[in-house]
Structures are given as structure tokens and as C-alpha cells.
Motif scaffolding. Structure first.
Motif, short mmCIF file in Angstrom:
data_model
loop_
_atom_site.label_atom_id
_atom_site.label_comp_id
_atom_site.label_asym_id
_atom_site.label_seq_id
_atom_site.Cartn_x
_atom_site.Cartn_y
_atom_site.Cartn_z
N ARG A 20 0.40 8.56 -0.49
CA ARG A 20 -0.66 9.53 -0.77
C ARG A 20 -2.03 8.86 -0.69
NH1 ARG A 20 -0.20 11.59 -6.48
NH2 ARG A 20 -1.37 9.69 -6.82
N ASP A 21 -2.14 7.64 -1.25
CA ASP A 21 -3.39 6.89 -1.14
C ASP A 21 -3.71 6.58 0.32
OD1 ASP A 21 -3.96 6.85 -3.86
OD2 ASP A 21 -3.21 4.82 -4.17
N TRP A 22 -2.68 6.13 1.06
CA TRP A 22 -2.88 5.84 2.49
C TRP A 22 -3.40 7.08 3.21
CZ3 TRP A 22 2.17 3.00 4.41
CH2 TRP A 22 2.29 1.77 3.77
N ALA A 23 -2.77 8.24 2.95
CA ALA A 23 -3.15 9.48 3.63
C ALA A 23 -4.57 9.90 3.23
CB ALA A 23 -2.15 10.59 3.30
N SER A 24 -4.94 9.74 1.98
CA SER A 24 -6.29 10.09 1.53
C SER A 24 -7.34 9.28 2.27
CB SER A 24 -6.44 9.88 0.03
OG SER A 24 -5.59 10.76 -0.68
N LEU A 25 -7.09 7.98 2.42
CA LEU A 25 -8.02 7.13 3.18
C LEU A 25 -8.08 7.57 4.64
CD1 LEU A 25 -7.09 3.66 1.66
CD2 LEU A 25 -9.24 4.91 1.32
N ASP A 27 -7.34 10.47 5.99
CA ASP A 27 -7.97 11.79 6.11
C ASP A 27 -9.48 11.71 5.96
OD1 ASP A 27 -5.43 12.77 6.48
OD2 ASP A 27 -5.29 13.71 4.47
N ALA A 28 -9.97 10.69 5.24
CA ALA A 28 -11.42 10.51 5.06
C ALA A 28 -12.03 9.71 6.21
CB ALA A 28 -11.69 9.82 3.73
N GLY A 29 -11.21 9.35 7.20
CA GLY A 29 -11.71 8.59 8.34
C GLY A 29 -11.93 7.12 8.04
N LEU A 30 -11.26 6.62 7.02
CA LEU A 30 -11.39 5.22 6.62
C LEU A 30 -10.14 4.45 7.03
CD1 LEU A 30 -12.78 6.01 3.09
CD2 LEU A 30 -14.05 4.88 4.94
N PRO A 31 -10.24 3.11 7.15
CA PRO A 31 -9.05 2.32 7.44
C PRO A 31 -7.98 2.56 6.38
CG PRO A 31 -11.02 0.98 7.68
CD PRO A 31 -11.45 2.28 7.06
N SER A 32 -6.72 2.53 6.81
CA SER A 32 -5.61 2.81 5.92
C SER A 32 -4.37 2.13 6.46
CB SER A 32 -5.38 4.32 5.86
OG SER A 32 -4.13 4.63 5.29
N GLN A 33 -3.46 1.75 5.56
CA GLN A 33 -2.17 1.22 6.00
C GLN A 33 -1.38 2.28 6.76
OE1 GLN A 33 -2.63 -2.07 6.13
NE2 GLN A 33 -0.45 -2.19 5.68
N LEU A 34 -1.75 3.54 6.62
CA LEU A 34 -1.12 4.60 7.40
C LEU A 34 -1.35 4.39 8.89
CD1 LEU A 34 0.49 7.23 6.98
CD2 LEU A 34 -1.68 8.46 7.06
N ASP A 35 -2.43 3.69 9.24
CA ASP A 35 -2.75 3.41 10.64
C ASP A 35 -1.80 2.38 11.25
OD1 ASP A 35 -4.96 5.11 10.32
OD2 ASP A 35 -6.26 3.45 9.73
N HIS A 36 -1.07 1.65 10.41
CA HIS A 36 -0.09 0.66 10.89
C HIS A 36 1.20 1.43 11.18
CE1 HIS A 36 2.72 -2.49 11.24
NE2 HIS A 36 2.57 -3.10 10.08
N VAL A 136 -12.72 7.44 -2.60
CA VAL A 136 -11.55 8.22 -2.17
C VAL A 136 -10.35 7.90 -3.06
CG1 VAL A 136 -9.83 8.43 -0.32
CG2 VAL A 136 -12.27 8.55 0.22
N LEU A 137 -10.14 6.64 -3.38
CA LEU A 137 -8.96 6.24 -4.15
C LEU A 137 -9.06 6.59 -5.62
CD1 LEU A 137 -8.26 2.77 -2.54
CD2 LEU A 137 -6.99 4.90 -2.19
N GLY A 138 -10.25 6.58 -6.15
CA GLY A 138 -10.43 6.87 -7.57
C GLY A 138 -9.83 5.77 -8.42
N TRP A 139 -9.54 6.11 -9.68
CA TRP A 139 -9.09 5.11 -10.63
C TRP A 139 -7.69 5.40 -11.16
CZ3 TRP A 139 -14.03 6.66 -9.93
CH2 TRP A 139 -14.94 5.67 -9.64
#
Length: 165
Positions: A20-25, A27-36, A136-139
């Protein structure tokens, strides 16, 4: 030289939390482990990464009895130079720390001193994007239940499940 690794994976609920964190990043157009997109890419905690690992039997002897294992995320880490890795730091139980220390003992080539337990969320993040990543990730730090022990062999491009708990 490629680094072999011993890793712990979360149960289905924990896997979902990290993805979910990966997808949030993403979806915000930021680098993410989802891109791997590698077939073996999964949320994990690396216990040991080295050019050569202890025998699987020793890894299983030290770590399998600890499974399943509850860990608590403890904030975000920003690691690196101009481009950084963003990860969730983990509070882990002392028996896991002791087992990892024992595995590391006697290995001649280790790329890093010590062990910093974490789950990677994004790599190669430009420093100018770090605040956006944090926003995006929050706390929210959701506890994770680690249930699977695996070995990553980069030369063969394979993971081997060593134990489940």
C-alpha cells in the motif's frame, strides 16, 4: 560481486501494508519499490547480504525457531547521498538481533558494518523529493508479522524458501 541475501517476509496482511505504501508513492508520481518489476520483488527485511552466505542449515537453525516474529515500524529512514533510499525503520526483538549477529560473525566480506533493520519503500529518490515522499507516507507505523525466511541467489536469479512460521 553480487550479494546473496537472507531475508524475512511478512504475512499477507503485512505484505499488503507495505505494498500500500509502495502504491501510494507510485500513484503520487514518486519513486517506489513498486517500480521494481522483478518476479522476486516483495516487501522484505534483509538480515544479511554478502558475496557468500553461511550454509542454509545454519541460517535455519538460528532463525526458523524465531518465526513468526512481530516487529514494529519505528519511523522513516533516509539513507544515502544525492539520491536516497527511503525505508521504515523496524524495532526488532533482541533474539533476532542476536541471531543476525551470529550469522554475520565469521563472514569475511560484508559490505556494511552492523545491521539496520528496515523495509525499503523507495530507492533512488532525489533529495528534492524527500519531503513529498514523507508527506505521502505519513507517520502510520503498522506492526508487521514476519513469517517466511528466504535466501536470495542473485547469480541464479532465484529465491529459496528456507522456513515458514
Amino acid at each position: 560481486m553480487p550479494l546473496h541475501a537472507v531475508e524475512l517476509l511478512a504475512d499477507e496482511a503485512g505484505d499488503h501494508v507495505v505494498r500500500r505504501d509502495w502504491a501510494s508513492l507510485h500513484d503520487a508520481g514518486l519513486p517506489s519499490q513498486l517500480d521494481h518489476t522483478g518476479a522476486t520483488n516483495a516487501p522484505h527485511v534483509t538480515l544479511l547480504a554478502a558475496p557468500a552466505l553461511p550454509p542454509d542449515e545454519e541460517v535455519v537453525r538460528l532463525l526458523a525457531p524465531l518465526l513468526p516474529l512481530e516487529v514494529r515500524p519505528a519511523g522513516l529512514l533516509v539513507l544515502g547521498g544525492r539520491r536516497v533510499t527511503v525505508a521504515r525503520a523496524l524495532d526488532v526483538p533482541d533474539p533476532l538481533v542476536a541471531a543476525v549477529a551470529e550469522l554475520r560473525r565469521g563472514l569475511a566480506e560484508l559490505p556494511h558494518q552492523g545491521w539496520l533493520p528496515h523495509v525499503t519503500l523507495a530507492r533512488r529518490v532525489d533529495r528534492a523529493q524527500v519531503q513529498a515522499v514523507v508527506d505521502v507516507l505519513g507517520w502510520e507505523d503498522v506492526p508487521l508479522r514476519l513469517t517466511t525466511l528466504r535466501r536470495w541467489d542473485p547469480e541464479a536469479g532465484e529465491v529459496t524458501v528456507l522456513a515458514r512460521g
